[in-house]
Design an enzyme around this catalytic site. Structure first.
Site, PDB file in Angstrom:
ATOM      1  N   ALA A  29     -12.229  13.091   6.474  1.00 38.42           N
ATOM      2  CA  ALA A  29     -11.111  12.632   5.631  1.00 38.42           C
ATOM      3  C   ALA A  29     -11.530  12.764   4.168  1.00 38.42           C
ATOM      4  O   ALA A  29     -11.449  11.820   3.382  1.00 38.42           O
ATOM      5  CB  ALA A  29     -10.701  11.197   5.970  1.00 38.42           C
ATOM      6  N   LEU A  30     -11.993  13.949   3.834  1.00 36.95           N
ATOM      7  CA  LEU A  30     -12.671  14.155   2.548  1.00 36.95           C
ATOM      8  C   LEU A  30     -11.721  14.053   1.361  1.00 36.95           C
ATOM      9  O   LEU A  30     -10.561  14.438   1.432  1.00 36.95           O
ATOM     10  CB  LEU A  30     -13.342  15.532   2.539  1.00 36.95           C
ATOM     11  CG  LEU A  30     -14.379  15.740   3.648  1.00 36.95           C
ATOM     12  CD1 LEU A  30     -14.992  17.137   3.542  1.00 36.95           C
ATOM     13  CD2 LEU A  30     -15.470  14.677   3.596  1.00 36.95           C
ATOM     14  N   HIS A  34     -16.109  12.635  -2.139  1.00 35.94           N
ATOM     15  CA  HIS A  34     -17.076  13.362  -1.298  1.00 35.94           C
ATOM     16  C   HIS A  34     -17.493  14.669  -1.981  1.00 35.94           C
ATOM     17  O   HIS A  34     -18.658  15.071  -1.940  1.00 35.94           O
ATOM     18  CB  HIS A  34     -16.458  13.704   0.055  1.00 35.94           C
ATOM     19  CG  HIS A  34     -16.119  12.519   0.901  1.00 35.94           C
ATOM     20  ND1 HIS A  34     -14.823  12.145   1.172  1.00 35.94           N
ATOM     21  CD2 HIS A  34     -16.904  11.610   1.540  1.00 35.94           C
ATOM     22  CE1 HIS A  34     -14.825  11.072   1.948  1.00 35.94           C
ATOM     23  NE2 HIS A  34     -16.066  10.719   2.179  1.00 35.94           N
ATOM     24  N   GLN A  58     -20.097   1.721  13.768  1.00 32.30           N
ATOM     25  CA  GLN A  58     -19.955   0.916  12.554  1.00 32.30           C
ATOM     26  C   GLN A  58     -18.578   0.270  12.418  1.00 32.30           C
ATOM     27  O   GLN A  58     -18.287  -0.332  11.402  1.00 32.30           O
ATOM     28  CB  GLN A  58     -20.315   1.734  11.316  1.00 32.30           C
ATOM     29  CG  GLN A  58     -19.355   2.851  10.977  1.00 32.30           C
ATOM     30  CD  GLN A  58     -19.918   3.743   9.869  1.00 32.30           C
ATOM     31  OE1 GLN A  58     -20.813   4.550  10.087  1.00 32.30           O
ATOM     32  NE2 GLN A  58     -19.398   3.599   8.663  1.00 32.30           N
ATOM     33  N   GLY A 144     -22.570   7.673  -2.082  1.00 29.13           N
ATOM     34  CA  GLY A 144     -21.667   7.270  -3.153  1.00 29.13           C
ATOM     35  C   GLY A 144     -21.873   5.802  -3.527  1.00 29.13           C
ATOM     36  O   GLY A 144     -22.001   4.939  -2.653  1.00 29.13           O
ATOM     37  N   ASP A 147     -19.793   2.510  -2.075  1.00 28.59           N
ATOM     38  CA  ASP A 147     -20.258   1.636  -0.990  1.00 28.59           C
ATOM     39  C   ASP A 147     -21.635   1.105  -1.377  1.00 28.59           C
ATOM     40  O   ASP A 147     -22.669   1.502  -0.818  1.00 28.59           O
ATOM     41  CB  ASP A 147     -20.295   2.425   0.319  1.00 28.59           C
ATOM     42  CG  ASP A 147     -18.897   2.852   0.729  1.00 28.59           C
ATOM     43  OD1 ASP A 147     -18.022   1.977   0.835  1.00 28.59           O
ATOM     44  OD2 ASP A 147     -18.658   4.057   0.887  1.00 28.59           O
ATOM     45  N   GLN A 150     -23.959  -0.420   1.226  1.00 30.21           N
ATOM     46  CA  GLN A 150     -24.461   0.632   2.115  1.00 30.21           C
ATOM     47  C   GLN A 150     -25.632   1.372   1.465  1.00 30.21           C
ATOM     48  O   GLN A 150     -26.625   1.689   2.123  1.00 30.21           O
ATOM     49  CB  GLN A 150     -23.329   1.601   2.438  1.00 30.21           C
ATOM     50  CG  GLN A 150     -23.757   2.857   3.173  1.00 30.21           C
ATOM     51  CD  GLN A 150     -22.581   3.648   3.692  1.00 30.21           C
ATOM     52  OE1 GLN A 150     -22.016   3.320   4.721  1.00 30.21           O
ATOM     53  NE2 GLN A 150     -22.198   4.700   3.004  1.00 30.21           N
ATOM     54  N   SER A 182     -11.125   6.431  -1.925  1.00 28.73           N
ATOM     55  CA  SER A 182     -11.584   6.033  -0.595  1.00 28.73           C
ATOM     56  C   SER A 182     -10.656   6.676   0.415  1.00 28.73           C
ATOM     57  O   SER A 182      -9.444   6.799   0.161  1.00 28.73           O
ATOM     58  CB  SER A 182     -11.512   4.506  -0.469  1.00 28.73           C
ATOM     59  OG  SER A 182     -11.493   4.130   0.902  1.00 28.73           O
ATOM     60  N   ARG A 184      -9.586   5.341   2.914  1.00 28.73           N
ATOM     61  CA  ARG A 184      -8.642   4.304   3.363  1.00 28.73           C
ATOM     62  C   ARG A 184      -7.482   4.106   2.379  1.00 28.73           C
ATOM     63  O   ARG A 184      -6.505   3.438   2.730  1.00 28.73           O
ATOM     64  CB  ARG A 184      -9.373   2.991   3.618  1.00 28.73           C
ATOM     65  CG  ARG A 184     -10.280   3.074   4.833  1.00 28.73           C
ATOM     66  CD  ARG A 184     -10.827   1.731   5.248  1.00 28.73           C
ATOM     67  NE  ARG A 184     -11.441   1.787   6.558  1.00 28.73           N
ATOM     68  CZ  ARG A 184     -12.756   1.892   6.779  1.00 28.73           C
ATOM     69  NH1 ARG A 184     -13.592   1.944   5.774  1.00 28.73           N
ATOM     70  NH2 ARG A 184     -13.231   1.936   8.019  1.00 28.73           N
TER      71      ARG A 184
HETATM   72  O1  PAF Z   1     -20.026   6.132   4.035  1.00 29.62           O
HETATM   73  C1  PAF Z   1     -19.680   6.667   5.118  1.00 29.62           C
HETATM   74  O2  PAF Z   1     -18.785   7.509   5.175  1.00 29.62           O
HETATM   75  C2  PAF Z   1     -20.396   6.270   6.401  1.00 29.62           C
HETATM   76  O3  PAF Z   1     -20.725   4.920   6.397  1.00 29.62           O
HETATM   77  C3  PAF Z   1     -21.641   7.137   6.703  1.00 29.62           C
HETATM   78  C4  PAF Z   1     -22.720   6.955   5.645  1.00 29.62           C
HETATM   79  C5  PAF Z   1     -21.232   8.603   6.762  1.00 29.62           C
HETATM   80  C6  PAF Z   1     -22.234   6.744   8.056  1.00 29.62           C
HETATM   81  O4  PAF Z   1     -21.315   6.915   9.082  1.00 29.62           O
END
Ligand code: PAF
Length: 275
Positions: A29-30, A34, A58, A144, A147, A150, A182, A184
């Site tokens: 879903a770029l 990205h 996740q 990125g 997040d 993350q 995002s 989303r």
């Molecule tokens: O940030 C994301 O898109 C995801 O959490 C990742 C790092 C690709 C892991 O599935």
């Protein structure tokens, strides 16, 4: 651009490319965010690889795994245009065959904020990223800043497990009105889309209030007042960038972080205060 979907051919393909190899893990879903990671990887690496994999581990049971946008052909077109050399796009069974049971637990850092709202989320992220790193074996991993937690979790994992990879954090790409890009964002209704930039405004207010010496409780109250009244706040705080422990006041190297729900859609954002 070569696209591989199985582990052994992927290992062979990644093992044969000119180094350094930069790697951008994604769930597809770029969007331009990205592509900015790809651009950063291309700027410092001779070969760039991207993974496209919507990682079930996740997502919580009530989350959007089933409806998460998937468009392999469209994503590959964008990556080819962006000059990506290799794409790893495995099926679920390739990553998690029957009997799969190992996971990476990153401890406390994965239990706060996003981890508290989404129990098990960072275990899923760390597990899939470790698996991807084991297949791709890159020199540099591009993540990125959007997040932020993350990035902290994955930097922790890389340090703790002595992984031989450099982690590069790429600044958030925003729409003209400040909304962080995002995948989303595509879920937002017109009204929610109009309200969504209030999360960034609330973060800026929290930073400004703390910077002028307001206590945290007052600062959070003032910031919360800028969030659209129809949104539901999950958290607003200032945290240490490495541990994600809460701080009383902003300092160099900290993140101001926030998450809120606009309808069913949770959005995250942050401001980084460079060290
Ligand atoms: O940030 C994301 O898109 C995801 O959490 C990742 C790092 C690709 C892991 O599935």
């Amino acid at each position: 651009m070569q696209v591989v979907d199985a582990i052994l051919p992927a290992r062979a393909a990644f093992g044969a490319v000119p180094r350094p190899l930069g790697f951008v893990p994604t769930m597809g879903a770029l969007h331009r965010g990205h592509l900015e990671l790809v651009r950063a990887a291309r700027a410092s690496c001779r070969t760039v690889a991207v993974s496209l994999f919507v990682n079930p581990l996740q997502f919580g049971p009530d989350e959007d795994f089933a409806r998460y946008p998937r468009d392999l052909a469209g994503d590959c077109r964008q990556l080819e245009e962006a000059g990506v050399d290799l794409v790893f796009a495995p099926e679920r069974e390739t990553m998690y065959p029957p009997g799969f049971s190992t996971s990476v637990d990153v401890g406390e850092i994965g239990a706060r904020y996003e981890g508290a709202v989404r129990p098990g989320h960072f275990r899923g992220v760390a597990t899939v990223v470790l698996k991807l790193l084991n297949v791709v074996r890159p020199d540099a991993l591009f993540l990125g800043q959007k997040d932020a937690q993350q990035t902290a979790v994955l930097r922790r994992m890389v340090r703790d497990l002595d992984l031989d990879v450099r982690v590069e954090i790429v600044p958030t790409v925003r729409e003209a009105d400040g909304l962080a890009l995002s995948s989303r964002n595509a879920y937002l209704s017109v009204a929610q889309r109009a309200a969504a930039p209030t999360l960034q405004r609330a973060l800026r207010e929290l930073y400004a209030a703390l910077a002028r010496g307001d206590g945290k409780e007052n600062a959070v109250r003032a910031a919360r007042g800028l969030l659209d009244p129809a949104a539901t706040l999950d958290y607003l705080d200032v945290v240490d960038a490495d541990t994600f422990e809460p701080l009383d006041a902003p300092r160099a190297g900290a993140f101001v972080v926030g998450a809120a729900r606009f309808g069913q859609t949770r959005l995250l954002d942050n401001i980084w205060l460079p060290a």
